[in-house]
Design a protein around this motif. Sequence first.
Motif, mmCIF file in Angstrom:
data_model
loop_
_atom_site.group_PDB
_atom_site.id
_atom_site.type_symbol
_atom_site.label_atom_id
_atom_site.label_comp_id
_atom_site.label_asym_id
_atom_site.label_seq_id
_atom_site.Cartn_x
_atom_site.Cartn_y
_atom_site.Cartn_z
ATOM 1 N N GLU A 156 93.185 3.094 22.027
ATOM 2 C CA GLU A 156 91.757 3.350 21.836
ATOM 3 C C GLU A 156 90.824 2.246 21.705
ATOM 4 N N GLY A 157 91.563 1.179 21.057
ATOM 5 C CA GLY A 157 90.805 -0.034 20.805
ATOM 6 C C GLY A 157 90.604 -0.904 21.922
ATOM 7 N N LEU A 158 91.670 -0.837 22.749
ATOM 8 C CA LEU A 158 91.609 -1.602 23.986
ATOM 9 C C LEU A 158 90.533 -0.960 25.194
ATOM 10 N N ALA A 159 90.350 0.270 24.994
ATOM 11 C CA ALA A 159 89.724 0.922 25.828
ATOM 12 C C ALA A 159 88.203 0.646 25.572
ATOM 13 N N THR A 160 87.868 0.437 24.540
ATOM 14 C CA THR A 160 86.466 -0.076 24.025
ATOM 15 C C THR A 160 86.093 -1.501 24.625
ATOM 16 N N LEU A 161 87.283 -2.384 25.016
ATOM 17 C CA LEU A 161 86.858 -3.392 25.331
ATOM 18 C C LEU A 161 86.805 -3.407 26.766
ATOM 19 N N LYS A 191 84.048 -5.328 28.436
ATOM 20 C CA LYS A 191 83.678 -6.425 27.485
ATOM 21 C C LYS A 191 84.473 -7.891 27.897
ATOM 22 N N GLY A 192 84.903 -7.801 28.823
ATOM 23 C CA GLY A 192 85.923 -9.003 29.205
ATOM 24 C C GLY A 192 87.081 -8.648 29.289
ATOM 25 N N VAL A 193 87.522 -7.200 29.230
ATOM 26 C CA VAL A 193 88.697 -6.902 29.512
ATOM 27 C C VAL A 193 88.593 -5.844 30.956
ATOM 28 N N VAL A 194 89.542 -6.303 32.012
ATOM 29 C CA VAL A 194 89.050 -5.486 33.242
ATOM 30 C C VAL A 194 90.056 -4.403 33.465
ATOM 31 N N GLY A 195 91.269 -4.454 32.463
ATOM 32 C CA GLY A 195 92.137 -3.206 32.641
ATOM 33 C C GLY A 195 93.289 -3.558 31.732
ATOM 34 N N PHE A 196 93.926 -2.678 31.254
ATOM 35 C CA PHE A 196 95.052 -2.545 30.595
ATOM 36 C C PHE A 196 95.974 -1.494 30.659
ATOM 37 N N ARG A 197 97.278 -1.972 30.351
ATOM 38 C CA ARG A 197 98.447 -0.872 30.223
ATOM 39 C C ARG A 197 99.040 -0.887 28.766
ATOM 40 N N ALA A 198 99.346 0.274 28.323
ATOM 41 C CA ALA A 198 99.819 0.231 26.854
ATOM 42 C C ALA A 198 100.700 1.308 26.710
ATOM 43 N N GLN A 202 109.934 4.585 15.119
ATOM 44 C CA GLN A 202 109.425 5.187 16.207
ATOM 45 C C GLN A 202 108.159 5.758 16.155
ATOM 46 N N ARG A 203 108.121 6.566 15.154
ATOM 47 C CA ARG A 203 106.746 7.446 14.913
ATOM 48 C C ARG A 203 105.629 6.386 14.436
ATOM 49 N N ARG A 204 106.000 5.351 13.998
ATOM 50 C CA ARG A 204 104.737 4.548 13.370
ATOM 51 C C ARG A 204 104.125 3.614 14.935
ATOM 52 N N ALA A 205 105.185 3.514 15.878
ATOM 53 C CA ALA A 205 104.837 2.615 16.985
ATOM 54 C C ALA A 205 104.014 3.936 17.778
ATOM 55 N N ALA A 206 104.366 5.093 17.827
ATOM 56 C CA ALA A 206 103.742 6.057 18.716
ATOM 57 C C ALA A 206 102.389 6.061 18.028
ATOM 58 N N GLU A 207 102.010 6.408 16.710
ATOM 59 C CA GLU A 207 100.829 6.549 16.034
ATOM 60 C C GLU A 207 100.065 5.249 16.244
ATOM 61 N N LEU A 208 100.654 4.304 15.809
ATOM 62 C CA LEU A 208 99.671 2.908 15.848
ATOM 63 C C LEU A 208 99.571 2.669 17.492
ATOM 64 N N GLY A 209 100.148 3.091 18.210
ATOM 65 C CA GLY A 209 100.034 3.016 19.923
ATOM 66 C C GLY A 209 98.698 3.623 20.212
ATOM 67 N N THR A 210 98.404 4.851 19.525
ATOM 68 C CA THR A 210 97.070 5.336 19.908
ATOM 69 C C THR A 210 96.028 4.563 19.689
ATOM 70 N N VAL A 211 96.222 3.950 18.430
ATOM 71 C CA VAL A 211 95.241 2.898 17.777
ATOM 72 C C VAL A 211 94.763 1.635 18.621
ATOM 73 N N LEU A 212 95.857 1.425 19.259
ATOM 74 C CA LEU A 212 95.937 0.051 20.055
ATOM 75 C C LEU A 212 95.414 0.502 21.488
#
Length: 408
Positions: free
Chosen positions: A328-333, A336-343, A316-326
């Motif tokens: 933040e990475g999607l926000a940079t896109l 750049k071809g991404v018009v929106g996301f939900r995570a 659970q902790r790993r999913a929460a921590e790596l969820g931040t990486v996910l």
Amino acid sequence: MTAPARTDRGSEELIRAEEPVLAHNYHPLPVVVARAEGAWVEDVEGRRYLDMLAGYSALNFGHRHPALIEAAHRQLDRLTLTSRAFHNDRLAGFAERLAALTGTDMVLPMNTGAEAVESGIKVARKWAYDVKGVPADRATIVVAADNFHGRTTTIVSFSTDETARSGFGPFTPGFRIVPYNDLAALEAAVDETTAAVLIEPIQGEAGVLIPDDGYLAGVRELTRRKGCLFVADEIQSGLGRTGHTLAVQHEAVVPDVVLLGKALGGGIVPVSAVVGSREVLGVLHPGEHGSTFGGNPLAAAVGTAVVELLETGAFQRRAAELGTVLREGLATLVGKGVVGFRARGLWAGVDVDPALGSGREISERLMREGILVKDTHGSTIRLAPPLTVTAEELAGALGTLEKVLTSS
């Protein structure tokens, strides 16, 4: 990875061989997986792919997690099936630990996610007649539009997806559909005949739709006030995926009934369960519901090993921590071809500019670059990597997504 079973046929030949003998109820990506380990799979030609789908969350702990494989091997050497005509020595321990993990009283073991949903519907109706006092055959269940709870005849009866429904009527009555994330509409639909409100805390197949803060708490308050059950379908969202054991825990909500599946079998055997309060699950009596394979010793052994992994809280902790990486990475896109996301946690729905292609087309381009994802609808793709994925692997996948989108 261990060596795959020997085959002299390549991917294209194997795909062609399926055409005349398999019913065409799926449209898989043109990759033929032969072996897998952790977050990686390998096709029959030896090409490796990062699995960013994880069996729609059935592989939360990755492919062939050592603890789960060991548990399965141990049990295979002892006992695999008794049916529920007899007791077996693995079921009680599994049920006790799953109930403790989910904070519930009782467990109804089944096999597939759709079977858990069907069982939850039956339990809710039985509770409505025996406890609430709804007149016979008049119980209703309120569900959300754009839901996905499976594809049985009863479940597609309350789907709003015409692909799932068309050609499969007549449909099962007793369901009312309201917009998702709309408490006012939900309140208007609930009346004295309502047995339960059945919703996904996050709508996966709809594109990983996350409700507004307070929606789940509002559903809980409304169902208590109106005297009906809150049934949460956590088959995709549960068991660590979103950073908590259950997605409802993001709002500290405790439903009356929770439906579990997919990851509960560790990607090894189908295992599902309906868990809930004694007042609700206690309405079942011998002969009223059953399953030959539900709660079988092999499933209980693997399910217990899954619970053991989750009891530490590490996934659970790993999913929460790596969820931040996910996130933040999607926000940079975006732009750049991404018009929106939900995570939330390690789960995301990514809306791609339709001008760049459909979700299917984007998935095929990513596949050619060694990344496996799947579309939901339109130009939306979902990302749900195993919880064992590394930050570096996530970054690599997002970099590949950027490459695919900006070179389209």
